[in-house]
Design a protein around this motif. Sequence first.
Motif, mmCIF file in Angstrom:
data_model
loop_
_atom_site.group_PDB
_atom_site.id
_atom_site.type_symbol
_atom_site.label_atom_id
_atom_site.label_comp_id
_atom_site.label_asym_id
_atom_site.label_seq_id
_atom_site.Cartn_x
_atom_site.Cartn_y
_atom_site.Cartn_z
ATOM 1 N N LYS A 260 0.826 -1.212 0.000
ATOM 2 C CA LYS A 260 0.000 0.000 0.000
ATOM 3 C C LYS A 260 0.864 1.268 0.000
ATOM 4 N N ASP A 261 2.132 1.122 0.344
ATOM 5 C CA ASP A 261 3.021 2.283 0.392
ATOM 6 C C ASP A 261 3.734 2.523 -0.941
ATOM 7 N N LEU A 262 3.462 1.708 -1.949
ATOM 8 C CA LEU A 262 4.188 1.855 -3.218
ATOM 9 C C LEU A 262 3.914 3.177 -3.935
ATOM 10 N N PRO A 263 2.639 3.641 -4.017
ATOM 11 C CA PRO A 263 2.439 4.896 -4.760
ATOM 12 C C PRO A 263 3.010 6.104 -4.022
ATOM 13 N N ARG A 264 3.581 7.038 -4.792
ATOM 14 C CA ARG A 264 3.990 8.337 -4.250
ATOM 15 C C ARG A 264 2.824 9.303 -4.460
ATOM 16 N N PRO A 265 2.877 10.504 -3.857
ATOM 17 C CA PRO A 265 1.746 11.436 -4.033
ATOM 18 C C PRO A 265 1.400 11.700 -5.498
ATOM 19 N N ASP A 266 2.411 11.749 -6.378
ATOM 20 C CA ASP A 266 2.132 12.078 -7.782
ATOM 21 C C ASP A 266 1.900 10.843 -8.653
ATOM 22 N N VAL B 129 -8.142 -0.845 -7.088
ATOM 23 C CA VAL B 129 -6.995 -0.258 -6.397
ATOM 24 C C VAL B 129 -7.454 0.452 -5.115
ATOM 25 N N ALA B 130 -8.523 1.265 -5.248
ATOM 26 C CA ALA B 130 -9.029 2.007 -4.090
ATOM 27 C C ALA B 130 -9.542 1.049 -3.017
ATOM 28 N N GLY B 131 -10.127 -0.055 -3.456
ATOM 29 C CA GLY B 131 -10.569 -1.072 -2.502
ATOM 30 C C GLY B 131 -9.396 -1.603 -1.697
ATOM 31 N N TYR B 132 -8.279 -1.849 -2.383
ATOM 32 C CA TYR B 132 -7.114 -2.391 -1.687
ATOM 33 C C TYR B 132 -6.398 -1.324 -0.851
ATOM 34 N N LEU B 133 -6.155 -0.149 -1.459
ATOM 35 C CA LEU B 133 -5.362 0.881 -0.774
ATOM 36 C C LEU B 133 -6.115 1.502 0.406
ATOM 37 N N PHE B 134 -7.414 1.813 0.189
ATOM 38 C CA PHE B 134 -8.160 2.588 1.189
ATOM 39 C C PHE B 134 -9.306 1.815 1.831
ATOM 40 N N GLY B 135 -9.578 0.614 1.356
ATOM 41 C CA GLY B 135 -10.691 -0.169 1.888
ATOM 42 C C GLY B 135 -12.055 0.355 1.453
ATOM 43 N N TRP B 136 -12.082 1.143 0.370
ATOM 44 C CA TRP B 136 -13.359 1.685 -0.113
ATOM 45 C C TRP B 136 -14.098 0.653 -0.947
ATOM 46 N N THR B 137 -15.426 0.667 -0.852
ATOM 47 C CA THR B 137 -16.251 -0.198 -1.683
ATOM 48 C C THR B 137 -16.814 0.637 -2.826
ATOM 49 N N PRO B 138 -16.440 0.337 -4.071
ATOM 50 C CA PRO B 138 -16.995 1.085 -5.191
ATOM 51 C C PRO B 138 -18.515 0.922 -5.257
ATOM 52 N N THR B 139 -19.197 1.938 -5.754
ATOM 53 C CA THR B 139 -20.658 1.894 -5.878
ATOM 54 C C THR B 139 -21.062 0.903 -6.961
ATOM 55 N N ARG B 140 -22.346 0.535 -6.980
ATOM 56 C CA ARG B 140 -22.833 -0.404 -7.992
ATOM 57 C C ARG B 140 -22.604 0.176 -9.378
ATOM 58 N N PRO B 141 -22.264 -0.685 -10.326
ATOM 59 C CA PRO B 141 -21.977 -0.173 -11.673
ATOM 60 C C PRO B 141 -23.203 0.445 -12.327
ATOM 61 N N ARG B 142 -22.971 1.441 -13.156
ATOM 62 C CA ARG B 142 -24.050 2.070 -13.918
ATOM 63 C C ARG B 142 -24.013 1.564 -15.342
ATOM 64 N N LEU B 143 -25.143 1.681 -15.991
ATOM 65 C CA LEU B 143 -25.239 1.311 -17.402
ATOM 66 C C LEU B 143 -24.908 2.528 -18.258
ATOM 67 N N PRO B 144 -24.326 2.359 -19.421
ATOM 68 C CA PRO B 144 -23.819 1.098 -19.966
ATOM 69 C C PRO B 144 -22.590 0.590 -19.213
ATOM 70 N N LEU B 145 -22.394 -0.735 -19.220
ATOM 71 C CA LEU B 145 -21.315 -1.348 -18.461
ATOM 72 C C LEU B 145 -19.950 -1.126 -19.094
ATOM 73 N N SER B 146 -19.941 -0.784 -20.390
ATOM 74 C CA SER B 146 -18.669 -0.469 -21.040
ATOM 75 C C SER B 146 -18.967 0.538 -22.145
ATOM 76 N N PRO B 147 -17.933 1.268 -22.590
ATOM 77 C CA PRO B 147 -18.169 2.234 -23.663
ATOM 78 C C PRO B 147 -18.849 1.555 -24.848
ATOM 79 N N ALA B 148 -19.870 2.201 -25.398
ATOM 80 C CA ALA B 148 -20.628 1.610 -26.500
ATOM 81 C C ALA B 148 -20.972 2.704 -27.511
#
Lengths: 78, 426
Positions: B337-343, B385-404
């Motif tokens: 978790k300490d690998l990224p630097r501020p930039d 990444v945010a889940g691992y680094l900060f323990g955040w749970t991303p919100t449910r995905p929105r549609l469309p699920l991928s660029p279309a």
Amino acid sequence: MIDLTLDGRPVRVAAGSTVAAALAIGGDGTSRTAVGGARRAPLCGMGICQECRVTVDGVRRLACQTLCAPGMQVETRP
Amino acid sequence: MSERYDLLIVGAGPAGLAAALAAADSGLAIALIDDNPAPGGQIWRDGPGVRLPARARRQREALARHANITLLSGTRVVACADDRRLLVEDADSGRLIGYRKLLLCTGARELLLPFPGWTLPGVTGAGGLQALIKGGLPVRGERVVIAGSGPLLLASAATAQKAGAQVLRVAEQASHAAVAGFAARLLQWPGKAVQALGLHQPGYRCNARVVAALGSERLEAVLIQRGGRREELPCERLACGFGLVPNTQLGEALGCEVRAGALAVDDLQRTRLAEVFAAGECTGFGGSELSLVEGAIAGHAAVGQTARAEALLPERARWRRFARQLARSFALDPALKDLPRPDTLVCRCEDVPYSALAGHDGWVGAKLASRCGMGACQGRVCGAVAGYLFGWTPTRPRLPLSPARVDTLLCLEETALPSATGEPVE
């Protein structure tokens, strides 16, 4: 072998090759320019990260999931 | 006019293939949809840089023999629609496909963790490099460093070597004791032990991790830390993977339950929605053998062959034990978790650095303030990444699920978009 065009230059690849492979064979391997101006290249290789998005015959496609076809026009720069 | 199948399977990797073949003798109309150009998933990905293993070839031949299985390659699921239908897109157009039963075999993606230089061309995922080589990426004569965690690092090294690359180092973050313990227990799974021996690597080091990728326009060298020592390795490629993340987006959009980051299923691989099943690594990672048996169970169960599904439960239990062993042995060191630097960029789509996220108390706040997760990958990379680094749970995905394409989205014109609110489709 398949002949296609990458940013205006001719490229020849083996049949069954992805456009991601063609980027490395015929260019410097990069696929797009990021928001901050740096060049990026395919990352995940499996259609998730979107880093390899390029323009193929005028349509935005993922290079890692698109097979090369004869006469294809691939563009990586805006 | 409307295209509808008795069983629609999303994902043609080991789980999806096994499911289609298990369900085939029901005679029902089955379709197998996958966004890659050919079936096989990641492990059996086909291409000019591949010789497919015998089992994968047999599966593909069997698939071709069944007239009631329709294979829809190069086709991506863009959204779920009303009336048990999915909006899909291929190279030419978009359309709606209906189903009576839906089986999600959407697999897993790599956990890609940020470190200085990870956006440089030349840096890929570990499985990512494997996939690219199989698709024809030339690496002959190149120097490759592989880093991260898990058996996939060795598989990636083997693929790179076979393609003519020189593998300088395989840096496994787990301790020597953990890896040795795992290797010893591999004897309980004879097929796996043979695989592991075949992957022996002189450059393999435990307790080692990537600190930075160095270079200006592209990768020029990699900095590896092992204990108190650092080594700088000039190379052309760095392949990094820190384990796998289940692809739960479509299941979540439909309203399936997610437990511990994976789609929750019961004994017969049913989700909480009566018409939706899930199998393989989207329900938790465990390798291709587990995916194959889960897929077969789901395929049988989805077409009402309950006894045949239940007969496979002991085999699944065996491979689930293997999966638990795998997860324990390659648990990630919190020092990563300490690998990224501020930039260091965390969100590669919107170029959002670590410093723009670190002060926030959750995913939504960080996203609104920084645009993290709002780019083309829709948080598939930086959300994990945010889940691992900060323990955040991303919100449910929105549609469309991928660029279309807009033309594809217009297919939804006359349908309601039920899961825009995250409500289950009924």
